[in-house]
Design an enzyme around this catalytic site. Structure first.
Site, PDB file in Angstrom:
ATOM      1  N   GLY A  14      35.554  36.550  25.386  1.00 46.34           N
ATOM      2  CA  GLY A  14      35.773  36.252  26.803  1.00 46.34           C
ATOM      3  C   GLY A  14      35.648  37.514  27.656  1.00 46.34           C
ATOM      4  N   SER A 108      48.834  35.913  34.388  1.00 43.95           N
ATOM      5  CA  SER A 108      47.972  35.846  35.574  1.00 43.95           C
ATOM      6  C   SER A 108      48.841  35.948  36.811  1.00 43.95           C
ATOM      7  CB  SER A 108      47.258  34.502  35.566  1.00 43.95           C
ATOM      8  OG  SER A 108      46.696  34.262  36.839  1.00 43.95           O
ATOM      9  N   SER A 109      48.244  36.467  37.891  1.00 47.49           N
ATOM     10  CA  SER A 109      49.005  36.596  39.139  1.00 47.49           C
ATOM     11  C   SER A 109      49.337  35.227  39.740  1.00 47.49           C
ATOM     12  CB  SER A 109      48.223  37.434  40.149  1.00 47.49           C
ATOM     13  OG  SER A 109      46.961  36.868  40.398  1.00 47.49           O
ATOM     14  N   CYS A 110      48.702  34.153  39.266  1.00 44.98           N
ATOM     15  CA  CYS A 110      49.018  32.831  39.841  1.00 44.98           C
ATOM     16  C   CYS A 110      50.349  32.279  39.333  1.00 44.98           C
ATOM     17  CB  CYS A 110      47.883  31.842  39.619  1.00 44.98           C
ATOM     18  SG  CYS A 110      47.704  31.355  37.919  1.00 44.98           S
ATOM     19  N   TYR A 137      47.844  25.661  35.014  1.00 46.23           N
ATOM     20  CA  TYR A 137      47.553  26.940  34.352  1.00 46.23           C
ATOM     21  C   TYR A 137      48.745  27.884  34.516  1.00 46.23           C
ATOM     22  CZ  TYR A 137      45.026  31.372  33.576  1.00 46.23           C
ATOM     23  OH  TYR A 137      44.606  32.608  33.140  1.00 46.23           O
ATOM     24  N   LYS A 141      51.074  29.714  31.679  1.00 42.97           N
ATOM     25  CA  LYS A 141      51.218  31.176  31.588  1.00 42.97           C
ATOM     26  C   LYS A 141      52.688  31.602  31.716  1.00 42.97           C
ATOM     27  CE  LYS A 141      47.070  32.647  30.784  1.00 42.97           C
ATOM     28  NZ  LYS A 141      46.795  33.408  29.549  1.00 42.97           N
ATOM     29  N   THR A 165      45.769  40.733  38.130  1.00 45.90           N
ATOM     30  CA  THR A 165      45.288  40.056  39.321  1.00 45.90           C
ATOM     31  C   THR A 165      43.919  39.431  39.023  1.00 45.90           C
ATOM     32  OG1 THR A 165      45.078  40.365  41.695  1.00 45.90           O
ATOM     33  CG2 THR A 165      44.063  42.073  40.314  1.00 45.90           C
ATOM     34  N   HIS A 180      35.066  31.901  38.845  1.00 44.45           N
ATOM     35  CA  HIS A 180      35.851  32.435  39.955  1.00 44.45           C
ATOM     36  C   HIS A 180      34.908  32.852  41.089  1.00 44.45           C
ATOM     37  CE1 HIS A 180      38.824  32.951  36.647  1.00 44.45           C
ATOM     38  NE2 HIS A 180      39.646  32.550  37.597  1.00 44.45           N
TER      39      HIS A 180
HETATM   40  O1  GFB Z   1      38.382  32.842  42.439  1.00 40.26           O
HETATM   41  P1  GFB Z   1      38.827  31.473  42.808  1.00 40.26           P
HETATM   42  O2  GFB Z   1      38.068  30.351  42.207  1.00 40.26           O
HETATM   43  O3  GFB Z   1      40.328  31.242  42.402  1.00 40.26           O
HETATM   44  O4  GFB Z   1      38.761  31.305  44.398  1.00 40.26           O
HETATM   45  P2  GFB Z   1      41.796  31.553  42.986  1.00 40.26           P
HETATM   46  C1  GFB Z   1      39.229  32.273  45.293  1.00 40.26           C
HETATM   47  C2  GFB Z   1      38.897  31.880  46.720  1.00 40.26           C
HETATM   48  O5  GFB Z   1      37.469  31.992  46.906  1.00 40.26           O
HETATM   49  C3  GFB Z   1      39.252  30.449  47.111  1.00 40.26           C
HETATM   50  C4  GFB Z   1      36.975  30.836  47.556  1.00 40.26           C
HETATM   51  O6  GFB Z   1      39.763  30.458  48.438  1.00 40.26           O
HETATM   52  C5  GFB Z   1      37.917  29.733  47.048  1.00 40.26           C
HETATM   53  O7  GFB Z   1      37.863  28.583  47.886  1.00 40.26           O
HETATM   54  N1  GFB Z   1      35.556  30.643  47.241  1.00 40.26           N
HETATM   55  C6  GFB Z   1      34.524  30.724  48.148  1.00 40.26           C
HETATM   56  C7  GFB Z   1      35.010  30.329  46.058  1.00 40.26           C
HETATM   57  N2  GFB Z   1      33.366  30.431  47.577  1.00 40.26           N
HETATM   58  C8  GFB Z   1      33.625  30.179  46.264  1.00 40.26           C
HETATM   59  C9  GFB Z   1      32.798  29.826  45.161  1.00 40.26           C
HETATM   60  O8  GFB Z   1      31.582  29.666  45.257  1.00 40.26           O
HETATM   61  N3  GFB Z   1      33.428  29.681  43.955  1.00 40.26           N
HETATM   62  C10 GFB Z   1      34.777  29.845  43.801  1.00 40.26           C
HETATM   63  N4  GFB Z   1      35.325  29.695  42.577  1.00 40.26           N
HETATM   64  N5  GFB Z   1      35.591  30.152  44.843  1.00 40.26           N
HETATM   65  C11 GFB Z   1      42.366  31.290  40.497  1.00 40.26           C
HETATM   66  C12 GFB Z   1      43.126  30.260  39.738  1.00 40.26           C
HETATM   67  O9  GFB Z   1      42.678  31.033  41.817  1.00 40.26           O
HETATM   68  O10 GFB Z   1      42.722  32.603  40.217  1.00 40.26           O
HETATM   69  C13 GFB Z   1      43.282  30.600  38.325  1.00 40.26           C
HETATM   70  O11 GFB Z   1      42.496  29.017  39.895  1.00 40.26           O
HETATM   71  C14 GFB Z   1      43.540  32.080  38.060  1.00 40.26           C
HETATM   72  O12 GFB Z   1      44.343  29.856  37.849  1.00 40.26           O
HETATM   73  C15 GFB Z   1      42.671  32.977  38.890  1.00 40.26           C
HETATM   74  O13 GFB Z   1      44.875  32.398  38.333  1.00 40.26           O
HETATM   75  C16 GFB Z   1      42.998  34.426  38.743  1.00 40.26           C
HETATM   76  O14 GFB Z   1      42.004  33.015  43.207  1.00 40.26           O
HETATM   77  O15 GFB Z   1      42.093  30.690  44.162  1.00 40.26           O
END
Ligand code: GFB
Length: 310
Positions: A14, A108-110, A137, A141, A165, A180
């Site tokens: 990973g 995880s920070s979440c 998730y 964690k 983070t 992400h």
């Molecule tokens: O990185 P992300 O998917 O996860 O999204 P989280 C972060 C922000 O980026 C959100 C925006 O506000 C999304 O709406 N975003 C904009 C996008 N465009 C995109 C895109 O094309 N793809 C994605 N994925 N996001 C995660 C948790 O939360 O953080 C996990 O779901 C974990 O559990 C991880 O803790 C570290 O930061 O919101």
């Protein structure tokens, strides 16, 4: 010749696990034990017990997890809670039973409340409701962290917890449905440059703020903690500054050479409004991240270009 320390990295293919491999391969005193998913199914208690009974690793980095971005978390909650609970319980218990001297669990920070004070200190854990898009998730964690604390309290098992983070870097998942934000933006902008598309879609409002840590910094922090830290309390690992998603998109657009426009799709979730870790505990231990976002983004774009070029 003195014998080398036998170290098992669970999840070595990973994002985090492969960074740990790169980091630990530089240590001559370490012998790495690595098993692919086909060789060792971490969701099987019997297989995990048999592996630990025969190999008896002295140190364990528990980097195996079901992970994903906001959409994957929101749409596949059963996988996120089940797989993580099972994998971490199997590995922590088998390590304890088979004489592992030290285990590092990655959280995880979440795990912290949706409306936690910013930056978020470790002791704001369980002081408020979680962000709903990733609570499954996060609960898994939190259970992993509590399992480590319980085994330390009852059995004296030296299990420590690192809370990173948002991470990025080489080996990340660039699949748009599961990734992400940072790898998603690199892919979207790179493909738009190639196809000449005038516009790229960004999920949500662009207002949420996130902190990004290069995974090689995380791996270095984990090795540092494995060598020097032994306590019940989790330790946050972050960069110390955050950016808005709109700012991140501007940075990714200019780093990939995309000159078109951004369209914010507000039908997609924003998730938690802000996630910035308080890294005072880690700083006091004497560790600091080194790879800034602009530099880390460039090398991740280069990695993407080499591995996903069509
Ligand atoms: O990185 P992300 O998917 O996860 O999204 P989280 C972060 C922000 O980026 C959100 C925006 O506000 C999304 O709406 N975003 C904009 C996008 N465009 C995109 C895109 O094309 N793809 C994605 N994925 N996001 C995660 C948790 O939360 O953080 C996990 O779901 C974990 O559990 C991880 O803790 C570290 O930061 O919101």
């Amino acid at each position: 010749m003195t014998s080398r320390t036998r170290v098992f990295i669970a999840g070595h293919r990973g994002l985090v696990g492969s960074a740990l491999v790169r980091r630990l391969q530089r240590e001559p005193s370490i012998e790495l034990l690595l098993r692919s998913r086909a060789e060792l199914d971490l969701t099987s208690q019997a297989a995990v017990r048999a592996f630990f009974e025969s190999e008896r690793p002295e140190q364990v980095y528990l980097a195996a997890a079901r992970v994903g971005g906001i959409l994957a978390n929101d749409t596949r909650p059963a996988e996120f809670i089940h797989d993580n609970l099972v994998i971490q319980s199997n590995v922590i218990d088998a390590a304890y039973r088979n004489g592992t001297r030290k285990l590092l669990f990655l959280g995880s920070s979440c795990i912290y409340p949706k409306h936690a004070p910013q930056p978020m200190p470790e002791d704001c854990l369980l002081t408020g409701p979680l962000e709903p898009t990733n609570e499954w998730y996060a609960i898994a964690k939190i259970a992993g962290l509590k399992t480590c604390q319980a085994y330390r309290k009852q059995y004296g098992f030296d299990a420590i917890c690192a809370m990173p983070t948002n991470l990025y870097g080489p080996g990340d998942n660039f699949d748009l449905a599961g990734s992400h934000v940072l790898p998603a933006l690199i892919r979207k902008f790179s493909e738009a440059v190639k196809s000449g598309a005038p516009e790229v879609e960004i999920w949500g409002t662009g207002k949420p703020r996130r902190e990004f840590l290069h995974v090689d910094d995380l791996a270095d922090a984990c090795v540092f903690l494995m060598e020097r830290y032994s306590d019940l309390a989790p330790v946050n690992i972050g960069w110390g500054e955050d950016v808005s998603i709109a700012e991140l998109a501007e940075l990714a657009a200019s780093a990939t050479g995309f000159a078109g426009s951004l369209r914010f799709d507000t039908s997609k979730p924003d998730g938690t409004p802000r996630k910035l870790l308080d890294v005072a505990r880690m700083s006091a231990l004497g560790w600091k991240a080194k790879i800034g976002l602009a530099e880390g983004m460039q090398s991740t774009i280069a990695w993407f270009g080499q591995h996903y070029a069509s």
